[in-house]
Scaffold this motif. Sequence first.
Motif, PDB file in Angstrom:
ATOM      1  N   VAL A 130       2.977   2.893  -3.602  1.00  0.00           N
ATOM      2  CA  VAL A 130       3.424   4.268  -2.333  1.00  0.00           C
ATOM      3  C   VAL A 130       4.312   3.801  -0.930  1.00  0.00           C
ATOM      4  O   VAL A 130       4.581   4.455  -0.539  1.00  0.00           O
ATOM      5  CB  VAL A 130       1.957   3.995  -2.081  1.00  0.00           C
ATOM      6  CG1 VAL A 130       0.705   4.563  -3.147  1.00  0.00           C
ATOM      7  CG2 VAL A 130       1.184   2.601  -1.802  1.00  0.00           C
ATOM      8  N   HIS A 131       4.671   2.911  -0.970  1.00  0.00           N
ATOM      9  CA  HIS A 131       5.290   2.339  -0.132  1.00  0.00           C
ATOM     10  C   HIS A 131       7.062   2.089  -0.527  1.00  0.00           C
ATOM     11  O   HIS A 131       7.078   0.708  -1.112  1.00  0.00           O
ATOM     12  CB  HIS A 131       4.905   1.501   0.826  1.00  0.00           C
ATOM     13  CG  HIS A 131       3.990   1.655   2.086  1.00  0.00           C
ATOM     14  ND1 HIS A 131       4.222   2.519   2.877  1.00  0.00           N
ATOM     15  CD2 HIS A 131       2.653   0.846   1.203  1.00  0.00           C
ATOM     16  CE1 HIS A 131       2.286   2.909   3.100  1.00  0.00           C
ATOM     17  NE2 HIS A 131       1.783   1.856   2.522  1.00  0.00           N
ATOM     18  N   GLU A 132       8.456   2.402   0.242  1.00  0.00           N
ATOM     19  CA  GLU A 132       9.278   2.223  -0.089  1.00  0.00           C
ATOM     20  C   GLU A 132       9.858   1.116   0.886  1.00  0.00           C
ATOM     21  O   GLU A 132       9.442   1.344   2.184  1.00  0.00           O
ATOM     22  CB  GLU A 132      10.256   3.222  -0.728  1.00  0.00           C
ATOM     23  CG  GLU A 132      11.876   2.666  -0.701  1.00  0.00           C
ATOM     24  CD  GLU A 132      12.036   2.663  -1.421  1.00  0.00           C
ATOM     25  OE1 GLU A 132      13.116   1.448  -2.964  1.00  0.00           O
ATOM     26  OE2 GLU A 132      11.408   3.372  -3.306  1.00  0.00           O
ATOM     27  N   GLY A 133      10.507  -0.151   0.237  1.00  0.00           N
ATOM     28  CA  GLY A 133      10.498  -1.034   1.731  1.00  0.00           C
ATOM     29  C   GLY A 133       9.667  -2.147   1.796  1.00  0.00           C
ATOM     30  O   GLY A 133      10.605  -2.976   2.647  1.00  0.00           O
ATOM     31  N   PHE A 134       8.483  -1.636   1.297  1.00  0.00           N
ATOM     32  CA  PHE A 134       7.421  -2.637   2.236  1.00  0.00           C
ATOM     33  C   PHE A 134       6.803  -3.246   1.219  1.00  0.00           C
ATOM     34  O   PHE A 134       6.545  -2.938  -0.478  1.00  0.00           O
ATOM     35  CB  PHE A 134       6.390  -2.643   2.306  1.00  0.00           C
ATOM     36  CG  PHE A 134       6.793  -1.911   3.731  1.00  0.00           C
ATOM     37  CD1 PHE A 134       6.740  -2.452   4.846  1.00  0.00           C
ATOM     38  CD2 PHE A 134       7.831  -0.301   4.203  1.00  0.00           C
ATOM     39  CE1 PHE A 134       7.577  -2.079   6.212  1.00  0.00           C
ATOM     40  CE2 PHE A 134       7.615  -0.141   5.272  1.00  0.00           C
ATOM     41  CZ  PHE A 134       8.265  -0.763   7.185  1.00  0.00           C
ATOM     42  N   SER A 135       6.384  -4.742   0.838  1.00  0.00           N
ATOM     43  CA  SER A 135       5.486  -4.942  -0.255  1.00  0.00           C
ATOM     44  C   SER A 135       4.250  -5.681  -0.460  1.00  0.00           C
ATOM     45  O   SER A 135       4.042  -5.757   1.328  1.00  0.00           O
ATOM     46  CB  SER A 135       6.383  -6.028  -1.000  1.00  0.00           C
ATOM     47  OG  SER A 135       6.448  -7.271  -0.680  1.00  0.00           O
ATOM     48  N   LEU A 136       3.576  -6.002  -0.966  1.00  0.00           N
ATOM     49  CA  LEU A 136       2.116  -6.475  -0.451  1.00  0.00           C
ATOM     50  C   LEU A 136       2.130  -7.711  -0.312  1.00  0.00           C
ATOM     51  O   LEU A 136       2.338  -8.532  -1.521  1.00  0.00           O
ATOM     52  CB  LEU A 136       0.751  -5.774  -1.495  1.00  0.00           C
ATOM     53  CG  LEU A 136      -0.480  -5.646  -1.539  1.00  0.00           C
ATOM     54  CD1 LEU A 136      -0.619  -5.680  -0.150  1.00  0.00           C
ATOM     55  CD2 LEU A 136      -1.254  -5.710  -2.259  1.00  0.00           C
ATOM     56  N   GLY A 137       1.263  -8.734   0.714  1.00  0.00           N
ATOM     57  CA  GLY A 137       1.572  -9.663   0.756  1.00  0.00           C
ATOM     58  C   GLY A 137       0.293 -10.566   0.832  1.00  0.00           C
ATOM     59  O   GLY A 137      -1.125  -8.964   1.099  1.00  0.00           O
ATOM     60  N   MET A 138      -0.202 -11.807   0.370  1.00  0.00           N
ATOM     61  CA  MET A 138      -1.845 -12.230   0.240  1.00  0.00           C
ATOM     62  C   MET A 138      -1.610 -13.473   0.477  1.00  0.00           C
ATOM     63  O   MET A 138      -0.325 -14.282   0.719  1.00  0.00           O
ATOM     64  CB  MET A 138      -2.051 -11.968  -0.854  1.00  0.00           C
ATOM     65  CG  MET A 138      -1.220 -12.433  -1.881  1.00  0.00           C
ATOM     66  SD  MET A 138      -3.011 -12.984  -3.198  1.00  0.00           S
ATOM     67  CE  MET A 138      -2.042 -13.698  -4.229  1.00  0.00           C
ATOM     68  N   THR A 139      -2.917 -14.226   1.280  1.00  0.00           N
ATOM     69  CA  THR A 139      -2.231 -15.223   2.002  1.00  0.00           C
ATOM     70  C   THR A 139      -4.212 -15.695   2.179  1.00  0.00           C
ATOM     71  O   THR A 139      -5.350 -14.754   2.541  1.00  0.00           O
ATOM     72  CB  THR A 139      -2.250 -15.841   3.531  1.00  0.00           C
ATOM     73  OG1 THR A 139      -1.894 -16.395   3.991  1.00  0.00           O
ATOM     74  CG2 THR A 139      -2.895 -15.221   4.170  1.00  0.00           C
ATOM     75  N   PRO A 140      -4.562 -16.880   1.952  1.00  0.00           N
ATOM     76  CA  PRO A 140      -5.392 -18.134   2.247  1.00  0.00           C
ATOM     77  C   PRO A 140      -5.899 -17.357   4.014  1.00  0.00           C
ATOM     78  O   PRO A 140      -5.424 -17.703   4.467  1.00  0.00           O
ATOM     79  CB  PRO A 140      -5.619 -18.746   1.724  1.00  0.00           C
ATOM     80  CG  PRO A 140      -4.571 -19.206   0.626  1.00  0.00           C
ATOM     81  CD  PRO A 140      -3.413 -18.044   1.289  1.00  0.00           C
TER      82      PRO A 140
END
Length: 102
Positions: free
Chosen positions: A36-46
């Motif tokens: 759904v987004h070009e140029g961005f990715s999904l991050g996760m963090t505790p």
Amino acid sequence: MKIKVTDAASKWFREDMGMTGRGVRFFGKVYGKTPVHEGFSLGMTPDDHPRHPVVAEKKDDVTYYITEGDQWFFVGYDLTIDYDAKTDGPVYQYDDNGELDK
């Protein structure tokens, strides 16, 4: 906007990441690509201390959430978090929730 965590993903976060009793924050980050987004990715963090969550899902004593500052990345979509045995990690599905049609 909603978060759904499958049983398999929940097990991975608890057993492989040691997240029982903790929180996981999801956010958009520069570089990468999602469906759904070009140029961005999904991050996760505790992150055990949510500040201004706009959506949260608690499953098996782990809280998964998105904060107000990262809401832009998820507008129009619900996030499903599943587990992929081949990569031994989470996979993400973005489901159109109709918000952008309003």
